[in-house]
Design a protein around this motif. Structure first.
Motif, PDB file in Angstrom:
ATOM      1  N   SER A 150       0.858  -1.183   0.000  1.00 41.90           N
ATOM      2  CA  SER A 150       0.000   0.000   0.000  1.00 41.90           C
ATOM      3  C   SER A 150       0.897   1.237   0.000  1.00 41.90           C
ATOM      4  CB  SER A 150      -0.902   0.013   1.239  1.00 41.90           C
ATOM      5  OG  SER A 150      -0.126   0.196   2.403  1.00 41.90           O
ATOM      6  N   TYR A 151       0.305   2.366  -0.321  1.00 39.87           N
ATOM      7  CA  TYR A 151       1.084   3.618  -0.305  1.00 39.87           C
ATOM      8  C   TYR A 151       0.139   4.792  -0.083  1.00 39.87           C
ATOM      9  CZ  TYR A 151      -0.485   3.866  -5.208  1.00 39.87           C
ATOM     10  OH  TYR A 151      -1.232   3.896  -6.360  1.00 39.87           O
ATOM     11  N   PHE A 152       0.733   5.912   0.260  1.00 37.83           N
ATOM     12  CA  PHE A 152      -0.057   7.118   0.535  1.00 37.83           C
ATOM     13  C   PHE A 152      -0.146   7.977  -0.725  1.00 37.83           C
ATOM     14  CE2 PHE A 152       1.974   5.992   4.682  1.00 37.83           C
ATOM     15  CZ  PHE A 152       0.816   5.453   5.226  1.00 37.83           C
ATOM     16  N   CYS A 153      -1.291   8.606  -0.855  1.00 36.30           N
ATOM     17  CA  CYS A 153      -1.575   9.341  -2.099  1.00 36.30           C
ATOM     18  C   CYS A 153      -2.271  10.650  -1.759  1.00 36.30           C
ATOM     19  CB  CYS A 153      -2.460   8.465  -2.978  1.00 36.30           C
ATOM     20  SG  CYS A 153      -3.411   9.342  -4.218  1.00 36.30           S
ATOM     21  N   ASP A 154      -1.773  11.747  -2.356  1.00 36.36           N
ATOM     22  CA  ASP A 154      -2.397  13.047  -2.065  1.00 36.36           C
ATOM     23  C   ASP A 154      -3.163  13.599  -3.269  1.00 36.36           C
ATOM     24  OD1 ASP A 154      -0.398  13.844  -3.768  1.00 36.36           O
ATOM     25  OD2 ASP A 154       0.589  15.209  -2.352  1.00 36.36           O
ATOM     26  N   CYS A 155      -3.417  12.740  -4.261  1.00 35.79           N
ATOM     27  CA  CYS A 155      -4.121  13.212  -5.448  1.00 35.79           C
ATOM     28  C   CYS A 155      -5.543  13.645  -5.094  1.00 35.79           C
ATOM     29  CB  CYS A 155      -4.182  12.121  -6.506  1.00 35.79           C
ATOM     30  SG  CYS A 155      -2.560  11.700  -7.136  1.00 35.79           S
ATOM     31  N   THR A 156      -5.964  14.711  -5.721  1.00 38.71           N
ATOM     32  CA  THR A 156      -7.325  15.187  -5.467  1.00 38.71           C
ATOM     33  C   THR A 156      -8.285  14.485  -6.423  1.00 38.71           C
ATOM     34  OG1 THR A 156      -7.031  16.926  -7.088  1.00 38.71           O
ATOM     35  CG2 THR A 156      -6.532  17.496  -4.797  1.00 38.71           C
ATOM     36  N   ARG A 157      -9.542  14.517  -6.042  1.00 40.10           N
ATOM     37  CA  ARG A 157     -10.584  13.955  -6.893  1.00 40.10           C
ATOM     38  C   ARG A 157     -10.562  14.646  -8.270  1.00 40.10           C
ATOM     39  NH1 ARG A 157     -15.872  11.638  -4.348  1.00 40.10           N
ATOM     40  NH2 ARG A 157     -14.624  11.481  -2.488  1.00 40.10           N
ATOM     41  N   ALA A 158     -10.333  15.965  -8.236  1.00 42.50           N
ATOM     42  CA  ALA A 158     -10.340  16.751  -9.481  1.00 42.50           C
ATOM     43  C   ALA A 158      -9.231  16.271 -10.416  1.00 42.50           C
ATOM     44  CB  ALA A 158     -10.158  18.222  -9.157  1.00 42.50           C
ATOM     45  N   ARG A 159      -8.068  15.967  -9.847  1.00 38.84           N
ATOM     46  CA  ARG A 159      -6.942  15.513 -10.675  1.00 38.84           C
ATOM     47  C   ARG A 159      -7.270  14.163 -11.323  1.00 38.84           C
ATOM     48  NH1 ARG A 159      -2.812  12.141 -10.820  1.00 38.84           N
ATOM     49  NH2 ARG A 159      -1.259  12.841 -12.324  1.00 38.84           N
ATOM     50  N   ILE A 160      -7.855  13.276 -10.548  1.00 39.34           N
ATOM     51  CA  ILE A 160      -8.176  11.944 -11.084  1.00 39.34           C
ATOM     52  C   ILE A 160      -9.257  12.061 -12.160  1.00 39.34           C
ATOM     53  CG2 ILE A 160      -9.007   9.630 -10.458  1.00 39.34           C
ATOM     54  CD1 ILE A 160      -7.712  10.208  -7.635  1.00 39.34           C
ATOM     55  N   LYS A 161     -10.179  12.969 -11.919  1.00 43.78           N
ATOM     56  CA  LYS A 161     -11.247  13.190 -12.897  1.00 43.78           C
ATOM     57  C   LYS A 161     -10.645  13.690 -14.224  1.00 43.78           C
ATOM     58  CE  LYS A 161     -15.860  15.092 -13.154  1.00 43.78           C
ATOM     59  NZ  LYS A 161     -16.701  16.212 -12.738  1.00 43.78           N
ATOM     60  N   LYS A 162      -9.652  14.570 -14.092  1.00 42.32           N
ATOM     61  CA  LYS A 162      -9.021  15.154 -15.270  1.00 42.32           C
ATOM     62  C   LYS A 162      -8.327  14.096 -16.137  1.00 42.32           C
ATOM     63  CE  LYS A 162      -5.919  18.859 -15.359  1.00 42.32           C
ATOM     64  NZ  LYS A 162      -5.320  19.890 -14.484  1.00 42.32           N
ATOM     65  N   ILE A 163      -7.810  13.040 -15.486  1.00 41.77           N
ATOM     66  CA  ILE A 163      -7.123  12.009 -16.283  1.00 41.77           C
ATOM     67  C   ILE A 163      -8.066  10.867 -16.676  1.00 41.77           C
ATOM     68  CG2 ILE A 163      -4.813  12.518 -15.364  1.00 41.77           C
ATOM     69  CD1 ILE A 163      -5.197  10.003 -13.530  1.00 41.77           C
ATOM     70  N   GLY A 164      -9.377  11.107 -16.527  1.00 38.58           N
ATOM     71  CA  GLY A 164     -10.336  10.121 -17.022  1.00 38.58           C
ATOM     72  C   GLY A 164     -11.080   9.339 -15.951  1.00 38.58           C
ATOM     73  N   GLY A 165     -10.831   9.691 -14.702  1.00 39.09           N
ATOM     74  CA  GLY A 165     -11.618   9.079 -13.627  1.00 39.09           C
ATOM     75  C   GLY A 165     -11.013   7.821 -13.022  1.00 39.09           C
ATOM     76  N   ILE A 166      -9.977   7.288 -13.671  1.00 38.14           N
ATOM     77  CA  ILE A 166      -9.338   6.086 -13.111  1.00 38.14           C
ATOM     78  C   ILE A 166      -7.924   6.427 -12.668  1.00 38.14           C
ATOM     79  CG2 ILE A 166      -8.593   3.707 -13.569  1.00 38.14           C
ATOM     80  CD1 ILE A 166     -11.241   3.290 -14.548  1.00 38.14           C
ATOM     81  N   TYR A 167      -7.620   6.081 -11.444  1.00 34.29           N
ATOM     82  CA  TYR A 167      -6.321   6.409 -10.864  1.00 34.29           C
ATOM     83  C   TYR A 167      -5.211   5.610 -11.543  1.00 34.29           C
ATOM     84  CZ  TYR A 167      -2.822   7.465  -7.400  1.00 34.29           C
ATOM     85  OH  TYR A 167      -1.688   7.904  -6.791  1.00 34.29           O
ATOM     86  N   GLN A 168      -4.107   6.287 -11.879  1.00 35.63           N
ATOM     87  CA  GLN A 168      -3.046   5.622 -12.660  1.00 35.63           C
ATOM     88  C   GLN A 168      -1.767   5.345 -11.866  1.00 35.63           C
ATOM     89  OE1 GLN A 168      -3.773   4.556 -15.592  1.00 35.63           O
ATOM     90  NE2 GLN A 168      -5.476   5.809 -16.329  1.00 35.63           N
TER      91      GLN A 168
END
Ligand code: GLU
Ligand code: ZN
Length: 299
Positions: free
Chosen positions: A105-123
């Motif tokens: 596992s790892y820690f992630c500070d990505c915002t919902r808006a950022r994930i939405k911008k790249i298509g909605g699926i976390y990369q």
């Protein structure tokens, strides 16, 4: 090193109903309770109840109590003391620590808006960033994408490929445990062998299977019955005026729930005692009679 998790003790059927206390029991959740109960009892199994109260902001005061007393009024008596997820945090924390130590596992500070911008699926943006925990979500390293599985009711289920590969969240940024983490750990803790629930959880099941593989624990069998939706296609819920179910006269809702599940209840059961209806339902339950659809309109 294995994870600190209990071993399933025997081959007994152990089913469960796991309501969230975000509202009172309505027709949609009655179907979930009834289907999981009947499948357990027909298979001479145990039926457990778990209150999924890990999201206090969404909790409705008095809902847990109301759900339990409604189950009793409907003749759905559970076999072991009910489990409250709000009392399970030590187990969730333990597994979170172990996953982190194993670099799963790892820690992630990505915002919902950022994930939405790249298509909605976390990369996997933060996989190798080594962020500290502060103000971060925790994500699982997804080594085991599940693109399909066998469902006891729906048959072969195919899942979205991109979604299957996602490093999904197991602890939220706001500090709350994610549903996926809590549901899997508690199904393991309660020794659940069969999960019978609605089709709104068809996709999340793939993630749960990914998580079981990561934990190296054999998963339960899953069966998803069609979701009761209103004429606009929305899941029945309090918010969209799902027919509330009576606790003084449970018979009509019980019969309607049996009919919804394809069980063809006899008309004369409308005047029978609740215990007689349940007895009839256990004796006549056939999981293969449940329609193989993901949703059915109910009004
Ligand atoms: N608590 C979830 C809900 O009410 C159900 C969880 C489950 O059955 O796995 O939607
Ligand atoms: Zn991230």
């Amino acid at each position: 090193m294995a994870f600190s998790l209990p071993k399933r003790s025997d081959n007994q059927y152990r089913g469960r109903f796991a309501p969230s206390p975000s509202g009172f029991l309505h027709f949609g959740s009655l179907i979930a309770a009834l289907a999981s109960y009947l499948d357990a009892k027909t298979n001479h199994g145990l039926w457990l109840v778990r209150i999924e109260d890990i999201d206090p902001p969404r909790e409705k005061v008095g809902a847990s109590k109301q759900i339990l007393s409604t189950l009793e009024a409907y003749g759905l008596h559970w076999d072991e003391t009910e489990l409250y997820q709000s009392r399970q945090s030590q187990f969730y924390d333990q597994i979170l620590t172990e996953l982190n130590q194993k670099q799963l596992s790892y820690f992630c500070d990505c915002t919902r808006a950022r994930i939405k911008k790249i298509g909605g699926i976390y990369q996997g943006h933060c996989r190798d960033r080594n962020l500290p925990e502060n103000n971060c979500a925790t994500r699982l390293v997804n080594h085991y994408p599940i693109i399909g599985y066998h469902d006891l009711i729906q048959g072969q289920v195919h899942c979205d490929h991109a979604l299957a590969h996602e490093d999904f969240t197991i602890k939220r940024k706001d500090g709350l445990y994610a549903y996926q983490l809590a549901v899997v750990i508690d199904d393991i803790y309660q020794g659940i062998s069969h999960v019978i629930r609605g089709c709104d959880l068809l996709e999340p099941t793939a993630r749960q299977l990914t998580f079981y593989k990561t934990l190296n624990v054999a998963p339960p069998q899953f069966g998803h019955f069609p979701l009761a939706v209103n004429s606009e296609g929305y899941k029945l819920s309090k918010q969209n005026n799902a027919p509330s179910i009576s606790t003084t006269r449970p018979q009509p809702s019980l019969i309607a729930a049996l009919a919804f599940l394809g069980q063809q209840p006899l008309k004369q059961l409308l005047d029978a005692d609740v215990s007689e209806i349940i007895k009839w339902a256990v004796e006549n339950w056939s999981i293969s009679n449940i329609p193989r659809q993901t949703q059915i309109e109910f009004s």
